[in-house]
Design a protein around this motif. Structure first.
Motif, mmCIF file in Angstrom:
data_model
loop_
_atom_site.group_PDB
_atom_site.id
_atom_site.type_symbol
_atom_site.label_atom_id
_atom_site.label_comp_id
_atom_site.label_asym_id
_atom_site.label_seq_id
_atom_site.Cartn_x
_atom_site.Cartn_y
_atom_site.Cartn_z
ATOM 1 N N ARG A 38 0.806 -1.251 0.047
ATOM 2 C CA ARG A 38 -0.146 -0.008 0.011
ATOM 3 C C ARG A 38 0.951 1.431 0.155
ATOM 4 N NH1 ARG A 38 -3.226 -1.285 5.226
ATOM 5 N NH2 ARG A 38 -1.269 -1.875 5.772
ATOM 6 N N THR A 39 0.661 2.222 -0.832
ATOM 7 C CA THR A 39 1.385 3.209 -0.813
ATOM 8 C C THR A 39 0.624 4.390 0.089
ATOM 9 O OG1 THR A 39 -0.117 4.418 -2.770
ATOM 10 C CG2 THR A 39 1.908 2.988 -3.320
ATOM 11 N N THR A 58 -2.937 5.867 -0.984
ATOM 12 C CA THR A 58 -4.146 5.035 -1.255
ATOM 13 C C THR A 58 -4.139 3.952 -0.047
ATOM 14 O OG1 THR A 58 -5.231 3.546 -2.675
ATOM 15 C CG2 THR A 58 -2.906 3.281 -2.730
ATOM 16 N N ARG A 117 -5.522 1.060 -0.716
ATOM 17 C CA ARG A 117 -5.814 -0.218 -1.586
ATOM 18 C C ARG A 117 -4.638 -1.068 -1.587
ATOM 19 N NH1 ARG A 117 -10.061 -1.401 -4.721
ATOM 20 N NH2 ARG A 117 -9.649 -3.138 -6.189
ATOM 21 N N GLY A 118 -4.949 -2.289 -1.494
ATOM 22 C CA GLY A 118 -3.791 -3.205 -1.605
ATOM 23 C C GLY A 118 -3.595 -3.861 -3.054
ATOM 24 N N ASP A 119 -2.498 -4.314 -3.303
ATOM 25 C CA ASP A 119 -2.197 -4.969 -4.275
ATOM 26 C C ASP A 119 -1.587 -6.412 -4.370
ATOM 27 O OD1 ASP A 119 -1.138 -5.822 -6.933
ATOM 28 O OD2 ASP A 119 0.577 -4.142 -7.024
ATOM 29 N N LEU A 120 -2.509 -7.484 -4.553
ATOM 30 C CA LEU A 120 -2.491 -8.854 -4.333
ATOM 31 C C LEU A 120 -0.915 -9.287 -5.194
ATOM 32 C CD1 LEU A 120 -3.443 -11.601 -3.455
ATOM 33 C CD2 LEU A 120 -4.614 -11.808 -5.789
ATOM 34 N N PHE A 121 -0.556 -8.724 -6.049
ATOM 35 C CA PHE A 121 0.664 -9.050 -6.910
ATOM 36 C C PHE A 121 1.767 -8.362 -6.095
ATOM 37 C CE2 PHE A 121 -3.167 -9.847 -9.517
ATOM 38 C CZ PHE A 121 -2.758 -11.238 -9.963
ATOM 39 N N ASP A 122 2.071 -7.675 -5.250
ATOM 40 C CA ASP A 122 2.979 -7.017 -4.608
ATOM 41 C C ASP A 122 3.212 -8.032 -3.760
ATOM 42 O OD1 ASP A 122 4.743 -5.818 -2.871
ATOM 43 O OD2 ASP A 122 4.066 -3.682 -3.339
ATOM 44 N N CYS A 169 2.768 -6.720 -0.161
ATOM 45 C CA CYS A 169 1.451 -6.379 0.377
ATOM 46 C C CYS A 169 0.590 -7.315 1.390
ATOM 47 C CB CYS A 169 0.413 -6.004 -0.732
ATOM 48 S SG CYS A 169 -1.041 -5.373 -0.291
ATOM 49 N N THR A 218 -2.320 -7.788 1.914
ATOM 50 C CA THR A 218 -3.534 -8.258 1.050
ATOM 51 C C THR A 218 -3.437 -9.643 1.027
ATOM 52 O OG1 THR A 218 -3.755 -6.348 -0.348
ATOM 53 C CG2 THR A 218 -4.826 -8.487 -1.019
ATOM 54 N N ARG A 219 -2.075 -10.307 0.739
ATOM 55 C CA ARG A 219 -1.971 -11.639 0.870
ATOM 56 C C ARG A 219 -2.412 -12.491 2.140
ATOM 57 N NH1 ARG A 219 3.351 -13.195 -3.039
ATOM 58 N NH2 ARG A 219 2.464 -12.152 -4.887
#
Length: 131
Positions: free
Chosen positions: A2-3, A6, A8-13, A16, A18-19
Motif C-alpha cells: 500500500r502506498t 491509497t 488499496r492493496g495489491d495482491l501481486f505485490d 502487500c 492483502t496476501r
C-alpha cells in the motif's frame, strides 16, 4: 504494498498484506463462521452455538478463527461475567460486507463440486496409468 496515497492493496505485490488477509478470510472455518453470524445479524451468537452450527470445527480452531476475525475488525466479542463466562459474537458492518463475496464463493463451490470431483477422478486415474 500500500502506498501513502491509497489504502488499496495489491495482491501481486509480495510485500502487500492483502496476501495474508486472503489467507485468513479464505478458510472454510471463516466462511462458515461468517455465514452463521450473518444469519443471526443483527443479533449475537454464543461460542457454543457457533461450534454446534459448524460441523467438524474443533474448539481450538474456532477460537483461533474468531480471534482472527475480531482482530481484523470483522467480528465483535462480548463477554458476560458469569461462571463460566458466556461469550457472544456479532459481525461488524465490515464483517457483514464480507458475507456477500463469501456467499458467492460458497455457492460456486457447492454448485461445481461434482464436476471438480469428476475431473479429479479422471486426473488421478490418468496419473496412476502413467506411473
Amino acid at each position: 504494498m500500500r502506498t501513502k496515497t491509497t489504502d488499496r492493496g495489491d495482491l501481486f505485490d509480495r510485500e502487500c498484506p492483502t496476501r495474508q488477509l486472503l489467507d485468513r478470510i479464505g478458510t472454510k472455518w471463516t466462511s462458515m463462521a461468517v455465514k452463521v453470524l450473518a444469519q443471526a445479524a443483527p443479533g449475537e451468537v454464543r461460542f457454543a452455538e457457533l461450534r454446534r452450527r459448524m460441523p467438524g470445527v474443533s474448539q481450538k480452531m474456532l477460537s483461533v478463527t474468531l480471534h482472527s476475525l475480531v482482530r481484523d475488525g470483522l467480528v465483535t466479542r462480548r463477554v458476560e461475567p458469569t461462571v463460566p463466562p458466556r461469550v457472544h459474537y456479532r459481525l461488524t458492518e465490515l464483517g457483514l460486507s464480507l458475507e456477500i463475496p463469501l456467499a458467492a464463493l460458497r455457492i460456486w463451490a457447492e454448485e461445481h463440486m461434482a464436476a471438480i470431483d469428476r475431473t479429479n477422478a479422471v486426473h488421478d486415474a490418468q496419473a496412476a496409468i502413467s506411473e
